[in-house]
Each structure stands twice: as structure tokens, then as C-alpha cells.
Write a protein that holds these residues in place. Structure first.
Motif, PDB file in Angstrom:
ATOM      1  N   SER A 172       0.824  -1.213   0.000  1.00 26.28           N
ATOM      2  CA  SER A 172       0.000   0.000   0.000  1.00 26.28           C
ATOM      3  C   SER A 172       0.854   1.258   0.000  1.00 26.28           C
ATOM      4  N   LEU A 173       2.023   1.183   0.636  1.00 25.82           N
ATOM      5  CA  LEU A 173       2.885   2.352   0.707  1.00 25.82           C
ATOM      6  C   LEU A 173       3.682   2.545  -0.583  1.00 25.82           C
ATOM      7  N   GLN A 174       4.271   1.477  -1.074  1.00 23.61           N
ATOM      8  CA  GLN A 174       5.102   1.597  -2.266  1.00 23.61           C
ATOM      9  C   GLN A 174       4.275   1.558  -3.546  1.00 23.61           C
ATOM     10  N   GLY A 175       3.328   0.634  -3.612  1.00 23.17           N
ATOM     11  CA  GLY A 175       2.551   0.472  -4.836  1.00 23.17           C
ATOM     12  C   GLY A 175       1.219   1.166  -4.829  1.00 23.17           C
ATOM     13  N   LYS A 176       0.828   1.772  -3.685  1.00 20.60           N
ATOM     14  CA  LYS A 176      -0.446   2.483  -3.550  1.00 20.60           C
ATOM     15  C   LYS A 176      -1.640   1.574  -3.861  1.00 20.60           C
ATOM     16  N   ILE A 177      -1.529   0.283  -3.525  1.00 25.17           N
ATOM     17  CA  ILE A 177      -2.610  -0.660  -3.785  1.00 25.17           C
ATOM     18  C   ILE A 177      -3.718  -0.450  -2.756  1.00 25.17           C
ATOM     19  N   LEU A 484      -3.371   8.271   5.213  1.00 27.26           N
ATOM     20  CA  LEU A 484      -2.517   9.360   4.741  1.00 27.26           C
ATOM     21  C   LEU A 484      -1.318   9.562   5.667  1.00 27.26           C
ATOM     22  N   GLU A 485      -1.529   9.449   6.975  1.00 26.28           N
ATOM     23  CA  GLU A 485      -0.407   9.567   7.917  1.00 26.28           C
ATOM     24  C   GLU A 485       0.639   8.500   7.613  1.00 26.28           C
ATOM     25  N   ASP A 486       0.164   7.296   7.335  1.00 24.07           N
ATOM     26  CA  ASP A 486       1.059   6.192   7.019  1.00 24.07           C
ATOM     27  C   ASP A 486       1.847   6.474   5.747  1.00 24.07           C
ATOM     28  N   GLN A 487       1.178   7.001   4.735  1.00 30.11           N
ATOM     29  CA  GLN A 487       1.847   7.314   3.468  1.00 30.11           C
ATOM     30  C   GLN A 487       2.934   8.365   3.677  1.00 30.11           C
ATOM     31  N   TRP A 488       2.631   9.397   4.427  1.00 27.70           N
ATOM     32  CA  TRP A 488       3.613  10.462   4.623  1.00 27.70           C
ATOM     33  C   TRP A 488       4.758  10.001   5.511  1.00 27.70           C
ATOM     34  N   GLY A 489       4.461   9.153   6.493  1.00 24.90           N
ATOM     35  CA  GLY A 489       5.538   8.602   7.303  1.00 24.90           C
ATOM     36  C   GLY A 489       6.491   7.761   6.470  1.00 24.90           C
ATOM     37  N   TYR A 490       5.926   6.961   5.571  1.00 26.44           N
ATOM     38  CA  TYR A 490       6.756   6.146   4.683  1.00 26.44           C
ATOM     39  C   TYR A 490       7.576   7.031   3.744  1.00 26.44           C
ATOM     40  N   ALA A 491       6.942   8.069   3.203  1.00 20.65           N
ATOM     41  CA  ALA A 491       7.662   8.983   2.304  1.00 20.65           C
ATOM     42  C   ALA A 491       8.834   9.639   3.037  1.00 20.65           C
ATOM     43  N   ASN A 492       8.612  10.087   4.269  1.00 17.85           N
ATOM     44  CA  ASN A 492       9.691  10.701   5.048  1.00 17.85           C
ATOM     45  C   ASN A 492      10.814   9.711   5.315  1.00 17.85           C
ATOM     46  N   TRP A 493      10.450   8.474   5.670  1.00 23.24           N
ATOM     47  CA  TRP A 493      11.477   7.482   5.973  1.00 23.24           C
ATOM     48  C   TRP A 493      12.302   7.136   4.732  1.00 23.24           C
ATOM     49  N   ARG A 494      11.637   7.020   3.579  1.00 24.12           N
ATOM     50  CA  ARG A 494      12.388   6.722   2.363  1.00 24.12           C
ATOM     51  C   ARG A 494      13.353   7.851   2.020  1.00 24.12           C
ATOM     52  N   LYS A 495      12.985   9.072   2.352  1.00 23.43           N
ATOM     53  CA  LYS A 495      13.906  10.188   2.138  1.00 23.43           C
ATOM     54  C   LYS A 495      15.166  10.006   2.984  1.00 23.43           C
ATOM     55  N   ILE A 496      14.991   9.559   4.233  1.00 21.05           N
ATOM     56  CA  ILE A 496      16.152   9.335   5.100  1.00 21.05           C
ATOM     57  C   ILE A 496      17.023   8.214   4.534  1.00 21.05           C
ATOM     58  N   VAL A 497      16.375   7.145   4.092  1.00 26.66           N
ATOM     59  CA  VAL A 497      17.115   6.012   3.535  1.00 26.66           C
ATOM     60  C   VAL A 497      17.942   6.442   2.317  1.00 26.66           C
ATOM     61  N   ASP A 498      17.407   7.326   1.515  1.00 25.66           N
ATOM     62  CA  ASP A 498      18.070   7.740   0.270  1.00 25.66           C
ATOM     63  C   ASP A 498      18.988   8.936   0.439  1.00 25.66           C
ATOM     64  N   PHE A 499      19.131   9.436   1.660  1.00 25.99           N
ATOM     65  CA  PHE A 499      19.892  10.660   1.867  1.00 25.99           C
ATOM     66  C   PHE A 499      21.351  10.528   1.431  1.00 25.99           C
ATOM     67  N   ALA A 500      21.973   9.375   1.647  1.00 24.77           N
ATOM     68  CA  ALA A 500      23.402   9.252   1.383  1.00 24.77           C
ATOM     69  C   ALA A 500      23.739   9.610  -0.061  1.00 24.77           C
ATOM     70  N   GLU A 501      23.081   8.971  -1.012  1.00 31.23           N
ATOM     71  CA  GLU A 501      23.362   9.258  -2.414  1.00 31.23           C
ATOM     72  C   GLU A 501      22.719  10.563  -2.873  1.00 31.23           C
ATOM     73  N   PHE A 502      21.540  10.875  -2.314  1.00 31.47           N
ATOM     74  CA  PHE A 502      20.844  12.092  -2.736  1.00 31.47           C
ATOM     75  C   PHE A 502      21.664  13.334  -2.397  1.00 31.47           C
ATOM     76  N   MET A 503      22.173  13.423  -1.171  1.00 35.37           N
ATOM     77  CA  MET A 503      22.960  14.587  -0.778  1.00 35.37           C
ATOM     78  C   MET A 503      24.300  14.612  -1.519  1.00 35.37           C
ATOM     79  N   ARG A 504      24.833  13.458  -1.781  1.00 34.67           N
ATOM     80  CA  ARG A 504      26.080  13.390  -2.541  1.00 34.67           C
ATOM     81  C   ARG A 504      25.893  13.947  -3.949  1.00 34.67           C
ATOM     82  N   ARG A 505      24.821  13.528  -4.597  1.00 32.72           N
ATOM     83  CA  ARG A 505      24.569  14.025  -5.945  1.00 32.72           C
ATOM     84  C   ARG A 505      24.380  15.536  -5.935  1.00 32.72           C
ATOM     85  N   ARG A 506      23.612  16.022  -4.983  1.00 37.27           N
ATOM     86  CA  ARG A 506      23.390  17.468  -4.893  1.00 37.27           C
ATOM     87  C   ARG A 506      24.712  18.224  -4.718  1.00 37.27           C
TER      88      ARG A 506
END
Length: 989
Positions: A172-177, A484-506
Motif C-alpha cells: 500500500s505504501l510503495q505500490g499504492k494498492i 494518509l499519515e502512514d503514506q507520509w511517514g513512509y515517504a519521510n522514511w524513504r527520504k532518510i534512507v536515500d539521503f546518502a546518495e541524494f545529498m552526494r549528488r546534490r
């Protein structure tokens, strides 16, 4: 695929072989029986286990004591038919972890059902009722300890495996099923023939999923470790916070409040505000039937206080006065009828796109300011000490009176917002749709300290969450908020997970762009006089210190409009009429004569378009329009005989000027600019020529202004349709409006071209062409649009998209000066200060990113220590639960430790190269094992090994990944393109 296709028949045969007993046909007796001499018939196959010989019922039952949700098939001599573990006699006993027999089993209901990832399962299940029942717990607890989540508290008939709930949760979080589609797929897995009647457990599934989401959020927030338990949860505590934003006493240095003015932007929090009208909720259910679990504990504001405050406010009368905006002007329209919520308003971290705790609230009728004010204040309660840069698409209007409106809020929301602690800006793509006058202070391109923040991140977040809009629209208040709270919590967490490469690219892009832009700016500056440059820099710095001073980025329109020119000429003619001996030659003045000619020219262009559209379908209407136009031209000819009699003679000799034709809309009117150069000076008096020249000059200016305005409106209509318009009726009306707007854009462009041709005929080539250039079709585009020819060339070549704001070349219509001499110089000055601003923003980005990286590391250290500190806080639990609490705390601390190690590994060399001071956040992470990566050599990934300190420049994402550092030439261009797409949230077409 071409290699595989010849083998398709072989694969198909093997699939059909599986429908029989295959290689196990010879084994009629069960091979699993202990005594081969008395082996029982082998008729049962488990489709969940790996393929193997068939077994007897007794062996299957014994082997599946801990696999009660496996699916079975029975060989009936002809084919396999579906059976179940219940039918072969399996009874699941709860409460006996050692597998012992219960002396007093308590059977579950006969229709007891377990739902797992592979469908529905009828199950025979017993609870423990013997002397071990005290240790086994209640029936509810016994089920939970078997990883069965009951649908009700008392005597449940349905349970869901935690494996199923975890699986759906991620889907439900990743695929929005949606829940409906997922549950329907479980029914199809159970029986896809329609021959078996399944009991409908969908309602209980919805209820259990809502409970599961809530429990997971509580667990991840550490509420089970807190002695105060769930009731002690504070407002916003279940939200996932942004590690890169400034958090005093967590990830900021001790002296952060005392830094110099030029470094204060390093500790400013950037937030973005917007509303999304896709996330509606219909007027269904109620909070009594579907209560909100933990209202105000996550991203939504506390609902009761919010609704109470809203009831005290009536209709909204504040609307945006800027060009093209529709969201606010439609705030009180009735498109929200039948909806309990017309959408949601939200506040997010603008640089990293995290939804903020208590930063979301429902809207009722459009985007009212009371809604947005309340949501903003609630979100800022947790960030009072830091300065804030607030991005909002109507910031120029919303910011007016904000402090006065907030002062009327309840006492617990009376937050300190001192003057100077808030800076308001408009997102970059939205800024182009605003007026230019006094709006540079809201531009993220010009405001000091805004770095390369575009403010559009909240639009990308809406795009990410909108797939759940249809399913949440029909939910009750509690389930919708939980989803919706669950979706936004997941979105925030995925941002943290991806921070290493995301900040590096920036950082890589910022480092290269800042160096390149700084060098280009130095070369550009050398071409100007040093005194001028010094004065320009002095002016822009004074404006940056006090934005009430004259705007250095705006070329003030000093050229008069057509209306002003007419007033000036009228005054001059009145002054002449008052002189002694003056005789009026006609009751209509010379100004009136030329004005009538210009109006006829406009009517002629309109008539030509109408005739082309209606000549065949509406002949009567066309006749009347031509007759009226012919009559007006005859009146104009009478005036021509008075003011330009020689022109009448010339027109009589020109067949193109004859009135006795059917297509009267194509005749030559005979304005002075339409007369050939060799006859004009003798056929027209100097006064008449001067009047038309001055009016044509103003006409060019007015037409350009009108063209820009219509392009603004067109851009907003497209955005309004994309974001807010749904269903056939509204779409049809909007398409009609867009079509009409296209026509208005064409009319403005045609008017400019006519006026410019006339001006060129009257004055000839000259410096005025710097202001009024030739208008090509490619020039007619919005301020944010790239040149179509250049874009097409990029797409034909390397399929690169248009450049972002820091690189884009806008059409000349947005940069044209308004005065020939001083205006041209002023335009050059503006280009210089804009270039300076681009360099400043890139240099700020280059300096800000290392600080954000440091903050992320500090936040991860804080979170690791916070989880470890939770160990042993509760003393009211048994040893088994205490072990579980301790294990979970160590697990979460270890996750943060590994994240910190990964970030440090990827960023360390970049920070060394930056030359900035590296504090204790950059020390080695104890126990962290550097991750293994693939390397690219000669454009091929050939080895896999551990990364040594400072070697992360060769890390790649995969076989098709790009080297992330040390790129040159076309490789760097391609990588920059990908990063810009990533930052813009776009997809390549």
C-alpha cells in the motif's frame, strides 16, 4: 527474449507436467512414512512447499504443525483437486510453546478463518484452557503470540497473519494498492472459479489494517518503551522528522545563534505551504463510527480544536490580486458540495520535502487563509527558535496581516513570530505567474540565503501521494487520516534512507556549478566599467539589506502607454486650438482621425478571423459584419479627404484599396504607415506622421504587456486543469477556456506584429529595435518555458530536457527594455545583477550542503543514543517482553549506526576536499563494516570489493549506473540532466 522464444514450447510443457504427478508418478506409497512396509498411499501435495514426492495425510499433517497456512492438493486418480490442512485433520494448538498436549483445549468457532498472503484458510484451532493458561494469556494474546492478528477482541472468527499485514502494508505504501483490490486478490488466490462461497471478511480487514498502521507508528516512535505508554504520546510525536533541517540542541553547533550575518542562512529552516484538492473526502461515515486514532499525534493537526476554531470563521473575502491565480478566487465556490473535506493543506520542509509534524489539515471550501494559518502555526510550534524561509504560491498576499490574524488565535497557539524571523518567498515556477512590480523580494532566485531551493517540492509530494486519492476519498475520517499519515511517514522514511546518495549528488552538482558560474561571472564583469559595477553592487546589496528600496532586478516601465500618449496629444492639440487664428478643419481632431484608423485596423483583423471561421456556416452573420465594416471605412475615407487628401488620390489608383469588393475585410485602409516611403512625406503632414509614430510606439508596448499577461493566465489555466479539474463536464469547460485563452494570446501577438511593422515603416531601423524586437513564434512562450527549437534539438541528440532556472534562457519578451537609451543600459544592469544572484545561490548551495550533511550525521547519533536510552525504562513487564523491548531498541539503534556509517563512507572524501572543518560527527563509526560496491573500469563493472577510506567516487548504482564523481564532458552533462530530473520530480518522455 529472442533467445528464449524458441524454448517457450519446452517451458510450456514443463508447466503442464506440473499439473500431473510428474517425475513422482512411480511413487504410489508415501516415502515419508517411517516404516516403508506399512507406508500409506501418497495422494497429497503441498503447493507452498518446494516440489517433491506426494505424501500421505498423516505425514503432511505432522510436517505442517508450524505451517498451518500452506495450500494442499489431493490426487483423485485423474487430476489434483484443492483440499486443506483442516480436511486432513490438522488442529492448531495455542499456548504450548513446547509442543505439549493441552489437557483442556478450548476450540475456536467452527468457521474460524485465517487469512494469509496466499488467501483464505479454514482452520481447526484450540486455545489453551489447562493449568498453563495463565502463562499462555488470554485468547487474544494467544493468537497474537502465534502471529495471528484477531479481527475483534472477543471470540474472533477471523485472524490475519502478521506476515499478511506486513505484506499489504508495504504494497500500500510503495505500490499504492487499495485495500479492496488487495483483499479481492486474496479471494482470487483462494478460489478463482466462482464455485466456492467465501465469507466476506473485507470489513474486518479494513479495521485490522487501520489498527496495524496505528500500532506500527506507535512502535517505531518508541511508545512501547515509554512508561507513560500510548496515552502519554505528545502532539506530533509519531511523525518522522527531517534530519537535515536545523533542530536546536540536537544537530546544531553550540554557537549557531551567534554566527555572522553572512552565514545565518546555514541555520534557516525552509518550509513550503500548499493545498491539494485531489485528496478529498466525501461526506460519509462519522467520527463516532470511524474515530481518529491518535488525533494530532502525527502529521494532521488535532482535529477537535481545529474544527472548533474553524466554526468561528465565515466566508473568506481575502483573494489574490496577482495575475492568473485561481485557487484563492475560487475559495468559496460550490465545487466542494457533498465533501466533508475538499482537500488538504500542508506544510513541508522545502529543501528535503519532509511532511512536518502537525503540518497537515483538511480544507473545507477551497484554500481559506484560516485553514492555512492554523496549519502553519501548528507546524511551527516545534521550530520556534530558528529563522524560517516560508514558500507559498500566494506568499505576497498571504503574508499580509499574518501576524495580526495569528494574534486572534487561542492562547496555546500564540507563538512568537517576531519581525525578521520569517521571510516569505514564492516557488520558482509559480513566481513567473505573478506581477513583476515589487515581487523580486519573493523570488528564490534573488533572496539571499535561499541557495538552490526551488520551493516546488510540495508539488512533487502531491504528485507522489495522489494515487491513493481515489481510495481515501470514500473512507471515514479515522481510516483516511490513518492511511494518509502512514503514506507520509513512509515517504519521510524513504527520504532518510536515500539521503546518502541524494545529498552526494546534490553536492557534486553544486560544487561544479558554483565553480563554473563564478568563473563565467568574473569574465562577464570584466566587460563593464569598474565604477558602474561598483554602483550596481552597492545598489543590490542595499536592496538585500532593505527590500523596501528600489528593486534592482526590475526594469521600471518608463515608456508611456497608448492611453497616456493619447492624453498627451489631446493636451497638445487643445493648446494649439487655443492659439489665435487657429481654425478647426473638422469636428474630429487629427488625434481622433489616427485613432479611428487604428481601431479600424483592429476591427479588420477581427473580421478576417470571423469570416474565415463563419463564411460557410453563417453567411447572414458574415454579410452583416462586412456591411458594418464597409460603412465604417467610408466614414474614415471622408476624414482622409480632410487630413490626408493626397492619400485619397493614391488609394483611388490602388485596386487593393477599392471598397466595391466582396471581401471588404482585405482592403488597404491607407494609414500613413501603409503608404509607400516615396509618397508618405508629401501625402501626410508632419503632425499626422508624428501622432501615428507616437501611438504605434505605445501600441507596441501595450501589446507586449498584454501578451505577457495572457501567457501568465494561460500558464495558470494549464496548472489549474492539471491539479484540480476532474470529470468530463469541468474538463470540457476548462478546455473551452484554454482554447479561448490561446486565441487571446494569438491576438496579442498579431497586434504587436502589426504595430511593429507600422513603426518600422514610419521610423526605419534604429536603436528602438533593441526594445521592440521581431516576434517569432518560438518567442511566444512562458517565462519558465525553454526555446522549442533548442529543446527539439536536444531531444533529437541526447534527449536532454530543457535547463532549469539556473541555466534557462528566457524569451526576449520577458527581458525587453522600456526605453531606448537609458532603458538598454538598465537592461544590461539587470542582467548583471541576475548573473550575480545566480552565482550567489550556487555558492550558498555549495556551502549549505556540507552543513546539512553534518546535521544528518548529528541527528543519527542523537537517534541512536535516544533508542539506547529507552532500554530498561519500563519496570512493569515480564522478562520475555523486556527482552523484546531491549532487542527492538538495539535493532533501531543499529539501523541508525549503519545509516551513519554509510553516509560517512560516501561523503567523507567530498568533505575532505571541501576544506571545511570536520567535527566529531565525522569520526569513524564503531562496528560499522563498509558496504561492498561495484566499480566501473573502462565503462564495465568488473569487480566487487570493499571501499577504502576516500574511494567512494567510484561507487555506482548498478550495471546501468553512472560514475558519481570525476565526470567530465558529456558524462557530466548526462549526469547533471539526471540530477535535475530528480530534483524537479519529472519523468523523461
Amino acid at each position: 527474449m529472442k533467445d528464449w522464444l524458441p524454448m517457450a514450447g519446452v517451458v510450456l510443457d514443463e508447466l503442464l507436467r506440473r499439473d500431473g504427478r510428474g517425475d513422482y508418478r512411480p511413487f504410489e506409497q508415501c516415502l515419508s512414512c517411517r516404516d516403508p512396509d506399512v507406508a500409506r498411499p501418497a495422494t497429497i501435495r503441498c503447493t507452498t512447499c518446494d516440489a517433491g514426492p506426494l505424501e500421505c495425510e498423516e505425514c503432511v499433517r505432522e510436517r505442517h504443525q508450524r505451517h498451518a497456512c500452506h495450500r494442499l492438493q489431493r490426487w483423485n486418480g485423474k487430476f489434483f483437486e484443492v483440499t486443506s490442512l483442516k480436511e486432513v485433520g490438522l488442529v492448531v494448538q495455542l499456548g504450548h510453546a513446547d509442543g505439549s498436549i493441552c489437557a483442556n483445549p478450548v476450540p475456536a468457532p467452527a468457521d474460524f478463518c485465517v487469512i494469509d498472503t496466499n488467501g483464505h484458510h479454514s482452520m481447526a484451532l484450540n486455545y489453551c484452557g489447562c493449568d498453563k493458561a495463565g502463562d499462555a494469556g488470554t485468547h487474544y494474546e494467544q493468537l497474537l503470540r502465534r502471529d495471528y492478528f484477531p479481527s475483534t477482541l472477543t471470540e474472533p472468527h477471523t485472524v490475519y497473519t502478521t506476515r499478511l499485514l506486513e505484506h499489504y502494508h508495504v504494497q500500500s505504501l510503495q505500490g499504492k494498492i487499495s485495500m479492496y483490490d488487495y483483499y479481492a486478490s486474496l479471494e482470487r488466490l483462494t478460489d478463482n472459479t466462482g464455485t466456492k462461497k467465501l465469507q466476506d471478511r473485507y470489513k474486518s480487514f479494513m479495521r485490522v489494517v487501520a489498527q496495524w498502521r496505528f500500532l506500527k507508528r506507535l512502535k517505531r516512535a518508541g511508545r512501547a518503551h515509554d512508561p507513560t505508554g500510548i496515552p502519554g504520546t505528545q502532539a506530533g510525536e509519531l511523525a518522522v522528522e527531517c534530519p537535515a533541517c536545523p533542530h536546536p540542541d540536537i544537530n546544531l553547533p553550540p554557537n549557531w545563534e551567534d554566527v555572522s550575518d553572512d552565514l545565518q542562512y546555514l541555520y534557516v529552516m525552509c518550509v513550503a505551504i500548499d493545498a491539494c484538492f485531489r485528496l478529498k473526502r466525501r461526506q460519509v461515515s462519522s467520527e463516532e463510527k470511524d474515530p481518529i486514532l491518535g488525533s494530532g499525534w502525527g502529521y494532521f493537526v488535532e482535529d477537535t480544536g481545529y474544527q472548533t476554531l474553524l466554526k468561528g470563521y465565515g466566508e473568506q473575502d481575502e483573494v489574490s490580486t496577482c495575475t492568473g491565480f485561481a485557487a484563492m478566487t475560487q475559495a468559496n465556490m460550490k465545487y466542494s458540495k457533498g465533501y466533508a473535506a475538499s482537500g488538504v493543506g500542508a506544510v513541508i520542509c522545502a529543501r528535503h520535502e519532509f511532511f512536518l509534524a502537525n503540518g497537515v489539515g483538511d480544507t473545507q471550501v477551497g484554500e481559506k487563509w484560516i485553514n492555512m494559518d492554523y496549519i502553519f502555526v501548528c507546524a511551527m510550534l516545534r521550530h520556534l527558535r530558528v529563522r524560517k524561509l516560508v514558500s507559498y504560491d500566494i506568499a505576497c498576499q498571504w503574508s499580509k496581516g499574518l501576524l495580526e490574524r495569528v494574534a486572534k488565535f487561542p492562547s496555546h497557539l500564540q507563538i512568537p513570530l517576531p519581525t525578521g524571523s520569517l521571510k516569505y518567498v514564492i516557488p520558482k515556477l509559480h513566481w513567473g505567474a505573478h506581477e513583476r512590480k515589487n515581487h523580486s523580494q519573493y523570488s528564490l532566485n534573488y533572496v539571499p540565503g535561499s541557495a538552490r531551493n526551488d520551493g516546488e517540492g510540495i508539488e512533487r509530494r502531491w504528485w507522489w501521494v495522489q494515487p491513493v486519492a481515489n481510495s481515501t476519498k470514500t473512507m471515514g475520517p479515522g481510516r483516511r487520516q490513518g492511511c494518509l499519515e502512514d503514506q507520509w511517514g513512509y515517504a519521510n522514511w524513504r527520504k532518510i534512507v536515500d539521503f546518502a546518495e541524494f545529498m552526494r549528488r546534490r553536492y557534486m552538482i553544486a560544487r561544479q556549478e558554483a565553480a563554473a558560474k563564478e568563473k563565467e561571472f568574473q569574465e562577464f564583469t570584466k566587460s563593464f566599467n569598474k565604477e558602474n559595477v561598483a554602483q550596481w553592487e552597492k545598489d543590490v546589496k542595499e536592496w538585500e539589506a532593505d527590500m523596501k528600496k528600489p528593486d534592482p532586478y526590475h526594469v521600471a516601465s518608463t515608456g508611456p502607454s497608448q492611453a497616456q500618449i493619447k492624453k498627451d496629444i489631446a493636451r497638445e492639440e487643445q493648446a494649439k486650438a487655443a492659439l489665435p487664428g487657429h481654425v478647426a478643419v473638422h469636428k474630429i481632431s487629427a488625434l481622433g482621425f489616427i485613432t479611428m484608423g487604428l481601431e479600424l485596423e483592429e476591427s479588420q483583423a477581427k473580421l478576417q478571423e470571423e469570416v474565415a471561421k463563419n463564411e460557410e456556416s453563417k453567411p447572414v452573420q458574415t454579410l452583416e459584419q462586412r456591411t458594418a465594416f464597409r460603412h465604417r471605412v467610408q466614414k474614415f475615407r471622408e476624414l482622409q479627404a480632410v487630413y490626408t487628401p493626397q492619400v485619397v488620390v493614391l488609394l483611388a489608383q490602388d485596386p487593393a484599396a477599392r471598397l466595391e469588393v466582396l471581401q471588404v475585410e482585405s482592403i488597404l485602409l491607407g494609414l500613413p504607415s501603409q503608404i509607400s516611403t516615396r509618397h508618405r512625406s508629401t501625402a501626410c503632414s508632419p503632425d499626422i506622421l508624428a501622432i501615428e509614430t507616437r501611438l504605434r510606439d505605445a501600441q507596441c508596448r501595450d501589446a507586449l504587456h498584454e501578451l505577457r499577461t495572457q501567457l501568465h493566465i494561460q500558464d495558470r489555466l494549464y496548472k489549474l486543469k492539471k491539479l484540480h479539474i476532474r470529470n468530463q463536464g469541468p474538463n470540457t469547460r476548462m478546455q473551452t477556456e484554454i482554447k479561448g485563452q490561446d486565441s487571446r494570446v494569438r491576438h496579442a501577438a498579431a497586434k504587436y506584429r502589426r504595430a511593429r511593422r507600422a513603426k518600422l515603416a514610419l521610423m526605419g531601423p534604429g536603436p528602438w529595435e533593441l526594445e521592440f524586437q521581431a516576434l517569432n513564434d518560438n518567442d511566444i512562450r512562458g517565462v519558465q518555458d525553454d526555446d522549442p527549437d533548442e529543446l527539439a534539438a536536444r531531444q533529437r541528440g541526447r534527449k536532454k530536457p530543457g535547463p532549469s532556472e539556473g541555466h534557462r534562457q528566457v524569451s526576449w519578451i520577458w527581458k525587453s527594455a522600456d526605453v531606448q537609451g537609458a532603458g538598454y543600459s538598465d537592461s544590461v544592469r539587470v542582467e548583471w545583477v541576475k548573473f550575480r544572484a545566480r552565482v550567489q545561490r550556487w555558492m550558498e548551495e555549495r556551502r549549505l550542503l556540507p552543513e546539512e550533511m553534518r546535521r544528518i550525521l548529528a541527528w543519527l547519533i542523537y537517534e541512536e543514543n535516544r533508542w539506547l536510552s529507552r532500554i530498561g525504562q519500563r519496570d512493569d513487564v515480564d522478562d520475555a517482553l523486556q527482552e523484546g523491548l531491549t532487542a527492538y531498541a538495539h535493532k533501531q539503534a543499529n539501523i541508525r549506526r549503519n545509516m551513519r556509517g554509510t553516509c560517512r563512507q560516501i561523503w567523507y572524501k567530498l568533505m575532505q576536499e571541501s576544506g571545511l572543518e570536520m567535527g566529531e560527527e565525522w569520526r569513524e563509526v564503531p562496528g560499522y563494516i563498509p558496504r561492498k560496491v561495484r566499480r566501473r573500469v573502462n565503462n564495465k563493472i568488473i569487480i566487487e570489493e570493499e571501499v577504502e577510506e576516500g574511494e567512494s567516487e567510484e561507487v555506482v548504482e548498478g550495471e546501468d549506473g553512472l560514475v558519481l564523481d570525476g565526470l567530465e564532458g558529456e558524462d557530466m552533462d548526462e549526469y547533471r540532466r539526471l540530477v535535475e530530473l530528480d530534483q524537479a520530480g519529472l519523468q523523461e518522455t
